[in-house]
Design a protein around this motif. Structure first.
Motif, PDB file in Angstrom:
ATOM      1  N   UNK A  15       0.841  -1.206   0.000  1.00  0.00           N
ATOM      2  CA  UNK A  15       0.000   0.000   0.000  1.00  0.00           C
ATOM      3  C   UNK A  15       0.877   1.258   0.000  1.00  0.00           C
ATOM      4  N   UNK A  16       1.910   1.255   0.838  1.00  0.00           N
ATOM      5  CA  UNK A  16       2.813   2.400   0.872  1.00  0.00           C
ATOM      6  C   UNK A  16       3.518   2.573  -0.471  1.00  0.00           C
ATOM      7  N   UNK A  17       3.989   1.479  -1.028  1.00  0.00           N
ATOM      8  CA  UNK A  17       4.682   1.525  -2.318  1.00  0.00           C
ATOM      9  C   UNK A  17       3.784   2.128  -3.402  1.00  0.00           C
ATOM     10  N   UNK A  25      10.138  11.401  -8.705  1.00  0.00           N
ATOM     11  CA  UNK A  25      10.713  12.498  -9.490  1.00  0.00           C
ATOM     12  C   UNK A  25      11.824  11.935 -10.352  1.00  0.00           C
ATOM     13  N   UNK A  26      11.675  12.063 -11.641  1.00  0.00           N
ATOM     14  CA  UNK A  26      12.663  11.525 -12.587  1.00  0.00           C
ATOM     15  C   UNK A  26      12.904  10.042 -12.343  1.00  0.00           C
ATOM     16  N   UNK A  27      11.813   9.331 -12.015  1.00  0.00           N
ATOM     17  CA  UNK A  27      11.906   7.900 -11.783  1.00  0.00           C
ATOM     18  C   UNK A  27      12.459   7.507 -10.431  1.00  0.00           C
ATOM     19  N   UNK A  28      12.729   8.489  -9.570  1.00  0.00           N
ATOM     20  CA  UNK A  28      13.301   8.213  -8.255  1.00  0.00           C
ATOM     21  C   UNK A  28      12.246   8.408  -7.177  1.00  0.00           C
ATOM     22  N   UNK A  29      12.079   7.384  -6.338  1.00  0.00           N
ATOM     23  CA  UNK A  29      11.087   7.461  -5.266  1.00  0.00           C
ATOM     24  C   UNK A  29      11.704   8.057  -4.006  1.00  0.00           C
ATOM     25  N   UNK A  30      10.865   8.633  -3.143  1.00  0.00           N
ATOM     26  CA  UNK A  30      11.365   9.100  -1.850  1.00  0.00           C
ATOM     27  C   UNK A  30      11.930   7.921  -1.050  1.00  0.00           C
ATOM     28  N   UNK A  31      12.901   8.205  -0.207  1.00  0.00           N
ATOM     29  CA  UNK A  31      13.471   7.166   0.641  1.00  0.00           C
ATOM     30  C   UNK A  31      12.559   6.934   1.838  1.00  0.00           C
ATOM     31  N   UNK A  55      15.938   0.740   4.806  1.00  0.00           N
ATOM     32  CA  UNK A  55      16.362   1.710   5.816  1.00  0.00           C
ATOM     33  C   UNK A  55      15.392   1.708   6.990  1.00  0.00           C
ATOM     34  N   UNK A  56      15.940   1.704   8.199  1.00  0.00           N
ATOM     35  CA  UNK A  56      15.114   1.764   9.400  1.00  0.00           C
ATOM     36  C   UNK A  56      15.594   2.897  10.295  1.00  0.00           C
ATOM     37  N   UNK A 222       9.475  16.882   0.846  1.00  0.00           N
ATOM     38  CA  UNK A 222      10.320  15.916   1.548  1.00  0.00           C
ATOM     39  C   UNK A 222      10.869  14.890   0.567  1.00  0.00           C
ATOM     40  N   UNK A 223      12.095  14.460   0.788  1.00  0.00           N
ATOM     41  CA  UNK A 223      12.626  13.346   0.000  1.00  0.00           C
ATOM     42  C   UNK A 223      12.945  12.127   0.867  1.00  0.00           C
ATOM     43  N   UNK A 224      12.710  12.262   2.170  1.00  0.00           N
ATOM     44  CA  UNK A 224      12.810  11.140   3.107  1.00  0.00           C
ATOM     45  C   UNK A 224      11.601  11.194   4.030  1.00  0.00           C
ATOM     46  N   UNK A 225      10.941  10.052   4.224  1.00  0.00           N
ATOM     47  CA  UNK A 225       9.802   9.962   5.141  1.00  0.00           C
ATOM     48  C   UNK A 225      10.086   8.885   6.177  1.00  0.00           C
ATOM     49  N   UNK A 226       9.361   8.942   7.320  1.00  0.00           N
ATOM     50  CA  UNK A 226       9.638   8.041   8.433  1.00  0.00           C
ATOM     51  C   UNK A 226       8.360   7.359   8.943  1.00  0.00           C
TER      52      UNK A 226
END
Length: 245
Positions: A15-17, A25-31, A55-56, A222-226
């Motif tokens: 679901x998150x994916x 953006x330009x084929x790159x997903x947020x981390x 990543x955790x 944001x380019x990183x989410x937690x």
């Protein structure tokens, strides 16, 4: 782990994916730095092996240390995302790839000291308390530029960008208000002056947004989410023990 647990995890990660696709953006997903407070190493390792978790983020030094040896470090990058006290720095330097919660120059100096002992450079994010909440960690927005200026001169600490938690809000638009403010500050300090600061990084990190707010955070830049609970379910806290480091 039961088969039901594995199925639920797979559904949550899928679901998150799917939700992240519109923020590519330009084929790159947020981390995705999955917040793993109270999540056991077995579950984390299963997600790394089977669900693409890379990543955790751990919130507490004691809990990180209790899991560290059991974590699949060949597949996982470990971040520290919680409030960090100076006397706990020595326990995590060299064990984490990024400290998200630098909130003072004094803390940076301790990270510098411990990193120098190991002959490494520690990557950090400066944390801003964008809602100026008394019960939240992070530096006041008015202090961030001075902290960044001082930290950028340290040899064993590398500024990678900014993090915020933000106030608890009731709507997407409310979250956007705080995340937009954070982006504006991030842009002013990092993006607009990236040739002047000497942080030696190719891409700056803006880490913000959790399970209930990550879409608003991504919409704000944001380019990183937690996220945590939307992946692993509600947290189950163990009984408190007196053992302390």
């Amino acid at each position: 782990m039961t088969e039901d647990c594995k199925k639920l995890l797979a559904e949550n990660f899928a679901r998150l994916e799917e939700n992240l696709k519109k923020y590519e953006k330009d084929g790159k997903k947020p981390l995705v730095v999955a917040a793993t407070k109270t999540v056991d190493a077995e579950t984390i390792n299963y997600a790394a092996e089977n669900l693409g978790l890379t990543d955790i983020g751990e919130n507490r030094v004691q809990e990180l240390l209790s899991k560290y040896d059991a974590l699949d470090k060949d597949r996982l990058n470990i971040h520290f995302i919680g409030n960090l006290q100076k006397n706990k720095v020595k326990y995590i330097v060299g064990k984490v790839c990024l400290i998200h919660s630098l909130d003072s120059y004094e803390l940076a100096r301790e990270i510098e000291k411990q990193s120098a002992k190991l002959g490494i450079v520690s990557d950090v994010l400066v944390e801003v308390n964008i809602g100026a909440e008394e019960n939240k960690s992070g530096a006041d927005a008015s202090q961030i530029e001075e902290i960044v200026e001082k930290v950028s001169k340290l040899e064993h600490v590398r500024l990678r960008g900014m993090m915020t938690i933000g106030p608890k809000c009731q709507s997407f638009d409310e979250y956007r208000e705080y995340f937009d403010k954070t982006y504006d500050l991030f842009s002013k300090i990092f993006l607009d002056k990236q040739d002047e600061k000497g942080h030696n990084t190719d891409e700056y990190v803006l880490s913000m947004g959790m399970s209930d707010s990550y879409e608003a955070a991504l919409a704000s830049g944001a380019n990183v989410i937690r996220p945590g609970q939307c992946l692993f379910g509600a947290r189950v806290y163990p009984e408190k023990k007196e053992n302390k480091i």
